[in-house]
Design an enzyme around this catalytic site. Structure first.
Site, PDB file in Angstrom:
ATOM      1  N   ASN A 215      70.991  54.472  29.538  1.00 18.32           N
ATOM      2  CA  ASN A 215      71.744  54.691  28.298  1.00 18.32           C
ATOM      3  C   ASN A 215      71.151  55.892  27.564  1.00 18.32           C
ATOM      4  OD1 ASN A 215      69.600  53.797  26.377  1.00 18.32           O
ATOM      5  ND2 ASN A 215      69.818  51.932  27.577  1.00 18.32           N
ATOM      6  N   ASP A 284      71.168  45.767  29.864  1.00 22.17           N
ATOM      7  CA  ASP A 284      71.414  44.326  29.942  1.00 22.17           C
ATOM      8  C   ASP A 284      71.568  43.864  31.387  1.00 22.17           C
ATOM      9  OD1 ASP A 284      71.345  43.770  27.182  1.00 22.17           O
ATOM     10  OD2 ASP A 284      73.312  44.715  26.962  1.00 22.17           O
ATOM     11  N   LYS A 294      69.937  56.801  50.148  1.00 20.71           N
ATOM     12  CA  LYS A 294      70.955  57.392  49.254  1.00 20.71           C
ATOM     13  C   LYS A 294      72.370  57.011  49.725  1.00 20.71           C
ATOM     14  CE  LYS A 294      72.600  61.792  47.575  1.00 20.71           C
ATOM     15  NZ  LYS A 294      72.655  63.227  47.820  1.00 20.71           N
ATOM     16  N   PRO A 310      66.191  40.175  32.303  1.00 19.65           N
ATOM     17  CA  PRO A 310      65.544  39.236  31.369  1.00 19.65           C
ATOM     18  C   PRO A 310      65.600  39.797  29.951  1.00 19.65           C
ATOM     19  CG  PRO A 310      63.905  40.412  32.678  1.00 19.65           C
ATOM     20  CD  PRO A 310      65.249  40.775  33.246  1.00 19.65           C
ATOM     21  N   ASP A 311      65.684  38.924  28.955  1.00 18.85           N
ATOM     22  CA  ASP A 311      65.678  39.373  27.565  1.00 18.85           C
ATOM     23  C   ASP A 311      64.229  39.368  27.066  1.00 18.85           C
ATOM     24  OD1 ASP A 311      65.807  39.567  24.723  1.00 18.85           O
ATOM     25  OD2 ASP A 311      67.945  39.111  24.872  1.00 18.85           O
ATOM     26  N   LYS A 346      68.228  34.953  19.093  1.00 17.89           N
ATOM     27  CA  LYS A 346      66.982  35.263  19.793  1.00 17.89           C
ATOM     28  C   LYS A 346      65.758  34.643  19.094  1.00 17.89           C
ATOM     29  CE  LYS A 346      68.744  39.592  21.772  1.00 17.89           C
ATOM     30  NZ  LYS A 346      68.360  40.647  22.701  1.00 17.89           N
TER      31      LYS A 346
HETATM   32  O1  PMT Z   1      65.867  56.022  21.065  1.00 15.67           O
HETATM   33  P1  PMT Z   1      66.711  56.692  20.009  1.00 15.67           P
HETATM   34  O2  PMT Z   1      67.578  57.791  20.584  1.00 15.67           O
HETATM   35  O3  PMT Z   1      65.903  57.135  18.837  1.00 15.67           O
HETATM   36  O4  PMT Z   1      67.757  55.594  19.475  1.00 15.67           O
HETATM   37  C1  PMT Z   1      67.281  54.480  18.770  1.00 15.67           C
HETATM   38  C2  PMT Z   1      68.065  53.202  19.081  1.00 15.67           C
HETATM   39  C3  PMT Z   1      69.497  53.345  18.585  1.00 15.67           C
HETATM   40  C4  PMT Z   1      68.062  52.921  20.594  1.00 15.67           C
HETATM   41  C5  PMT Z   1      67.306  52.039  18.339  1.00 15.67           C
HETATM   42  O5  PMT Z   1      67.329  52.321  16.954  1.00 15.67           O
HETATM   43  C6  PMT Z   1      67.973  50.684  18.578  1.00 15.67           C
HETATM   44  O6  PMT Z   1      68.872  50.268  17.880  1.00 15.67           O
HETATM   45  N1  PMT Z   1      67.500  49.932  19.621  1.00 15.67           N
HETATM   46  C7  PMT Z   1      68.080  48.652  20.028  1.00 15.67           C
HETATM   47  C8  PMT Z   1      69.295  48.917  20.876  1.00 15.67           C
HETATM   48  C9  PMT Z   1      70.182  47.702  21.065  1.00 15.67           C
HETATM   49  O7  PMT Z   1      71.309  47.669  20.801  1.00 15.67           O
HETATM   50  O8  PMT Z   1      69.667  46.707  21.499  1.00 15.67           O
HETATM   51  P2  PMT Z   1      70.484  45.348  21.916  1.00 15.67           P
HETATM   52  O9  PMT Z   1      71.504  44.950  20.939  1.00 15.67           O
HETATM   53  O10 PMT Z   1      70.897  45.527  23.319  1.00 15.67           O
HETATM   54  O11 PMT Z   1      69.309  44.346  21.828  1.00 15.67           O
HETATM   55  C10 PMT Z   1      68.856  43.717  20.631  1.00 15.67           C
HETATM   56  C11 PMT Z   1      67.353  43.650  20.661  1.00 15.67           C
HETATM   57  O12 PMT Z   1      66.894  42.959  21.832  1.00 15.67           O
HETATM   58  C12 PMT Z   1      66.663  45.006  20.686  1.00 15.67           C
HETATM   59  O13 PMT Z   1      65.512  44.900  19.893  1.00 15.67           O
HETATM   60  C13 PMT Z   1      66.286  45.199  22.167  1.00 15.67           C
HETATM   61  O14 PMT Z   1      65.113  45.999  22.309  1.00 15.67           O
HETATM   62  C14 PMT Z   1      66.036  43.764  22.598  1.00 15.67           C
HETATM   63  N2  PMT Z   1      66.343  43.509  24.030  1.00 15.67           N
HETATM   64  C15 PMT Z   1      67.629  43.608  24.478  1.00 15.67           C
HETATM   65  C16 PMT Z   1      67.908  43.325  25.794  1.00 15.67           C
HETATM   66  C17 PMT Z   1      66.858  42.925  26.667  1.00 15.67           C
HETATM   67  N3  PMT Z   1      67.097  42.657  27.935  1.00 15.67           N
HETATM   68  N4  PMT Z   1      65.609  42.852  26.186  1.00 15.67           N
HETATM   69  C18 PMT Z   1      65.324  43.136  24.899  1.00 15.67           C
HETATM   70  O15 PMT Z   1      64.160  43.088  24.476  1.00 15.67           O
END
Ligand code: PMT
Length: 405
Positions: A215, A284, A294, A310-311, A346
């Site tokens: 991403n 995710d 390849k 995994p989360d 969470k």
């Molecule tokens: O890196 P930059 O370009 O500066 O951009 C910053 C950012 C937009 C990436 C950052 O500010 C941000 O918002 N990060 C979280 C991105 C997100 O949408 O995460 P999520 O909604 O997929 O997950 C929610 C939370 O769970 C996050 O804290 C994520 O780190 C965590 N997570 C999610 C999925 C997973 N498998 N494990 C996790 O720990």
């Protein structure tokens, strides 16, 4: 030696105000010291300052144009007082004459430097330089007291021989000392003694040896939070996906590529941490089984079977005796509603919600956050990620102390 002491200056934007005093020549040396520490410097030269040193000197030493006029249509279009106030991580006025100290105390906005000081939210410091009688005058001391009450920092002055031939208090500090104090502006101590673990950047999920799913996270937000936590006195471990960024000073960095690697690296360290901050944009899903060679483009259609990763954050939040958990939520709509849902689902202590798109969030230089926790919602207005990160760390420290400290 001073370079080591000034590590906190790395990547900082320092706005240096130079006002009318014979000590203005020392400000030229100060620009060099700040840059040696890794700071970017812009100089605002007051009308009095130009009587002592030319703009060209500061332009050559800072590598940036010098700013002087408040109402200059060209300069306003390029970088006016509001843009300068937003650009700065700290404003340092050295030398600060008795006149500028009086004008700051009155809250005037009739020249560029005074207007920037009114318009900024970042730390402001004055390094006074004046004749010892002017320093001792009750008017000057009253003005300084007003500045201190407004949390304007004061560096010096020193005692000694003065340009006018008198001896006493009023000499501006030396450039090395001012640079060291400037670096100290970023040391808040709010997380002193605590261990902070963070994730940042994207993850890459291999499809074959040369292709992956990922991403647009640049890692900027997470690296800024890591830097702010280190400045606040924490021991910081940053588990980072692939980024092009330099490791912030005093931060231990562990490089990973995939979500599974990030999960392993974080879970191995989570029970030692006091605070876990998940800024990473973790993929995710990952391909069920990366292909060993390849993939050739022979077929017209190709399907990828994906499996859930995994989360990491949820697993840390589920630990008994785990750290305080702070998640991030990047949303394009229903910001607060979706973020509150993630907070509850969470089992987090706090979540920082950012609206992505329109120049904010992923890849961008700036961001804005709505921080949600059991005490309510704290809005952190749009700002460069480095400044926003400091405000977020201040909020986390406050919450941590109240809940667990
Ligand atoms: O890196 P930059 O370009 O500066 O951009 C910053 C950012 C937009 C990436 C950052 O500010 C941000 O918002 N990060 C979280 C991105 C997100 O949408 O995460 P999520 O909604 O997929 O997950 C929610 C939370 O769970 C996050 O804290 C994520 O780190 C965590 N997570 C999610 C999925 C997973 N498998 N494990 C996790 O720990």
């Amino acid at each position: 030696m001073h370079i080591l002491a000034n590590k906190n200056l790395a990547n900082k934007h320092i706005l240096l105000g130079v006002t009318g005093s014979i000590a203005a020549y020392k400000a030229a040396e100060l620009v060099r010291r700040l840059r040696e520490g890794g700071a970017e410097v812009r100089v605002v030269l007051s009308a009095g300052g130009t009587e002592f040193v030319t703009p060209l000197t500061f332009q050559a030493l800072s590598g940036n144009p010098v700013h002087s006029e408040l109402l200059d249509t060209e300069a306003e279009a390029a970088m006016g007082h509001i843009a300068l106030a937003r650009w700065a991580d700290a404003v340092v006025i050295a030398p600060a004459s008795a006149n500028v100290i009086a004008r700051l105390a009155q809250g005037r906005a009739d020249d560029l430097l005074a207007a920037v000081c009114l318009a900024t939210e970042v730390p402001v410091a004055v390094a006074p330089a004046m004749n010892q009688q002017m320093w001792a005058n009750a008017a000057t001391q009253d003005n300084l007291q007003r500045l201190r009450a407004r949390r304007i920092h004061q560096f010096g002055p020193a005692e000694g021989g003065q340009a006018c031939g008198e001896t006493g208090l009023g000499r501006m500090l030396e450039a090395d000392d001012i640079a060291r104090h400037t670096a100290g502006l970023f040391d808040t101590g709010a997380l002193a003694g605590l261990q902070v673990l963070l994730t940042a950047g994207p993850t890459q999920e291999a499809i074959d040896p040369v292709r992956y799913l990922s991403n647009r996270s640049s890692g900027r937000m997470g690296y800024a939070v890591a830097q702010a936590a280190a400045e606040a006195g924490a021991r910081v471990t940053l588990v980072s996906g692939p980024t092009a960024l330099a490791t912030p000073p005093r931060v231990e960095r562990i490089d990973v590529r995939s979500a599974e690697e990030m999960h392993t690296a974080v879970l191995a360290r989570a029970t030692d941490a006091d605070i876990f901050i998940a800024t990473a944009a973790v993929a995710d899903y990952r391909p069920v089984a990366p292909v060993q060679q390849k993939i050739k483009k022979t077929a017209d259609n190709l399907s990828l079977e994906l499996v859930r990763n995994p989360d990491i954050l949820a697993d840390v939040a589920a630990l008994t005796d785990g750290p305080l958990t702070v998640g991030f939520a990047a949303e394009t709509e229903n910001l607060l509603e979706y973020a509150r849902d993630k907070l509850a689902r969470k089992g987090l202590d706090m979540i920082a919600a950012n609206r992505v798109g329109n120049g904010l969030g992923f890849e961008a230089e700036e961001n804005a956050l709505s921080v949600i926790d059991a005490e309510g919602v704290t809005e952190l207005a749009q700002a460069p990620k480095t400044q926003l990160a400091r405000r977020l760390i201040a909020r986390i420290a406050e919450y941590f102390k109240r809940r667990l400290g």
